[in-house]
Enzyme design. Structure first.
Site, PDB file in Angstrom:
ATOM      1  CE  LYS A   1       8.683  -8.761   1.749  1.00 25.26           C
ATOM      2  NZ  LYS A   1       8.552  -9.868   0.770  1.00 25.26           N
ATOM      3  N   GLY A   2      12.422  -2.835   1.337  1.00 28.20           N
ATOM      4  CA  GLY A   2      13.560  -2.293   0.589  1.00 28.20           C
ATOM      5  C   GLY A   2      14.679  -1.711   1.428  1.00 28.20           C
TER       6      GLY A   2
ATOM      7  NE  ARG B   1      12.891  -7.512  -1.310  1.00 28.36           N
ATOM      8  CZ  ARG B   1      12.166  -6.426  -1.565  1.00 28.36           C
ATOM      9  NH1 ARG B   1      12.723  -5.241  -1.522  1.00 28.36           N
ATOM     10  NH2 ARG B   1      10.892  -6.535  -1.869  1.00 28.36           N
TER      11      ARG B   1
ATOM     12  CG  ASP C   1       9.989   6.655  -7.912  1.00 28.86           C
ATOM     13  OD1 ASP C   1      10.585   7.400  -8.692  1.00 28.86           O
ATOM     14  OD2 ASP C   1       9.204   5.765  -8.318  1.00 28.86           O
TER      15      ASP C   1
ATOM     16  CE  LYS D   1      14.239   5.821  -9.467  1.00 32.37           C
ATOM     17  NZ  LYS D   1      13.340   4.806 -10.076  1.00 32.37           N
TER      18      LYS D   1
ATOM     19  CD  GLU E   1      11.245   4.279   1.501  1.00 31.56           C
ATOM     20  OE1 GLU E   1      11.563   3.161   1.937  1.00 31.56           O
ATOM     21  OE2 GLU E   1      10.140   4.500   0.982  1.00 31.56           O
TER      22      GLU E   1
ATOM     23  CG  PHE F   1      13.513  -0.155 -11.863  1.00 32.93           C
ATOM     24  CD1 PHE F   1      12.441   0.220 -11.065  1.00 32.93           C
ATOM     25  CD2 PHE F   1      14.022  -1.441 -11.721  1.00 32.93           C
ATOM     26  CE1 PHE F   1      11.900  -0.660 -10.138  1.00 32.93           C
ATOM     27  CE2 PHE F   1      13.481  -2.330 -10.803  1.00 32.93           C
ATOM     28  CZ  PHE F   1      12.417  -1.932 -10.018  1.00 32.93           C
TER      29      PHE F   1
HETATM   30  P1  5GP Z   1       7.429   6.367  -3.902  1.00 35.90           P
HETATM   31  O1  5GP Z   1       7.065   6.425  -5.365  1.00 35.90           O
HETATM   32  O2  5GP Z   1       6.206   6.265  -3.059  1.00 35.90           O
HETATM   33  O3  5GP Z   1       8.322   7.525  -3.522  1.00 35.90           O
HETATM   34  O4  5GP Z   1       8.315   5.070  -3.727  1.00 35.90           O
HETATM   35  C1  5GP Z   1       7.812   3.950  -3.106  1.00 35.90           C
HETATM   36  C2  5GP Z   1       8.672   2.732  -3.228  1.00 35.90           C
HETATM   37  O5  5GP Z   1       8.775   2.328  -4.595  1.00 35.90           O
HETATM   38  C3  5GP Z   1      10.101   2.779  -2.743  1.00 35.90           C
HETATM   39  O6  5GP Z   1      10.211   2.671  -1.349  1.00 35.90           O
HETATM   40  C4  5GP Z   1      10.648   1.541  -3.439  1.00 35.90           C
HETATM   41  O7  5GP Z   1      10.350   0.373  -2.699  1.00 35.90           O
HETATM   42  C5  5GP Z   1       9.893   1.526  -4.753  1.00 35.90           C
HETATM   43  N1  5GP Z   1      10.768   2.071  -5.810  1.00 35.90           N
HETATM   44  C6  5GP Z   1      10.782   3.309  -6.317  1.00 35.90           C
HETATM   45  N2  5GP Z   1      11.740   3.442  -7.256  1.00 35.90           N
HETATM   46  C7  5GP Z   1      12.351   2.228  -7.323  1.00 35.90           C
HETATM   47  C8  5GP Z   1      13.449   1.708  -8.094  1.00 35.90           C
HETATM   48  O8  5GP Z   1      14.093   2.369  -8.933  1.00 35.90           O
HETATM   49  N3  5GP Z   1      13.781   0.404  -7.861  1.00 35.90           N
HETATM   50  C9  5GP Z   1      13.126  -0.392  -6.978  1.00 35.90           C
HETATM   51  N4  5GP Z   1      13.537  -1.648  -6.853  1.00 35.90           N
HETATM   52  N5  5GP Z   1      12.095   0.064  -6.235  1.00 35.90           N
HETATM   53  C10 5GP Z   1      11.737   1.359  -6.406  1.00 35.90           C
END
Ligand code: 5GP
Length: 195
Positions: free
Chosen positions: A45-46, A167, A105, A133, A101, A154
């Site tokens: 949803k992000g 959101r 992260d 990140k 996206e 975060f």
């Molecule tokens: P990944 O670790 O697979 O790269 O990230 C997956 C998902 O984790 C992102 O699409 C996002 O929804 C969530 N995420 C990662 N870092 C953050 C953050 O700092 N804040 C929030 N709210 N969600 C995050």
């Protein structure tokens, strides 16, 4: 312990976001000017807020689609096993696909998605992320367009949530450095699962 809204401070204002997204939109439009088959894929949803602003800078003939990923939760830690919660509604073979996206992260979600979508033989497949990140990366993923690179904090707002909330903030806020340090000392991944 889950942080509260008071533990966050502004990181990018609505004006800064608007300005950067306009730049991204113009760049993508130039790069994909020859495409008559561009599918913009919103990772729910992000990415909802980012996607809806970004597409207004893109050519009028783009189509939009949506998918949702989830990572298996074993207790409070994400194990890194990503799967589709739901998938695209159209075939992408021979099309130009732009994945939109909210934040990359660990890279596990985008690594999974690139592999899954490239198997469907799109003409091109690119990632556009609002935030990156890099310090937390576990899997390298090629990112074509990045709004902002941020340190390991975060973030919430502009589509990004804290346990489903915030959101709808029109700006992005980050956990203060001391709260982030306290959080990292407790459970490293608890707040980073796909949402
Ligand atoms: P990944 O670790 O697979 O790269 O990230 C997956 C998902 O984790 C992102 O699409 C996002 O929804 C969530 N995420 C990662 N870092 C953050 C953050 O700092 N804040 C929030 N709210 N969600 C995050």
């Amino acid at each position: 312990m889950t942080p509260s809204f008071e533990d966050f401070e502004p990181l990018y204002s609505a004006d800064q976001l608007r300005e950067r997204i306009a730049e991204l939109g113009k760049q993508i439009s130039t790069d994909l000017a020859e495409s008559d088959n561009l599918v913009v894929v919103c990772v729910l949803k992000g990415a909802i807020v980012f996607m809806s602003d970004l597409i207004r800078y893109l050519p009028h003939n783009v189509t939009c689609d949506f998918l949702r990923l989830s990572s298996y939760q074993g207790g409070t830690q994400s194990t890194g096993t990503v799967r589709f919660d739901f998938d695209l509604t159209q075939p992408i073979k021979g099309k130009d696909v732009l994945i939109v996206e909210d934040i990359v992260d660990t890279g596990l979600s985008m690594h999974f998605l690139l592999k899954a979508l490239s198997a469907r033989e799109p003409r091109s497949l690119k990632i556009c992320t609002l935030l990156d990140k890099p310090a937390r990366r576990k899997r390298e993923v090629p990112i074509s367009y990045t709004g902002f690179q941020i340190e390991n904090r975060f973030v919430i707002g502009y589509g990004l949530d804290l346990e489903g909330r915030y959101r709808n903030l029109p700006y992005i806020a980050a956990l203060t450095a001391d709260k982030q340090a306290a959080l990292d000392g407790n459970s490293e991944d608890a707040l980073h699962a796909p949402a």
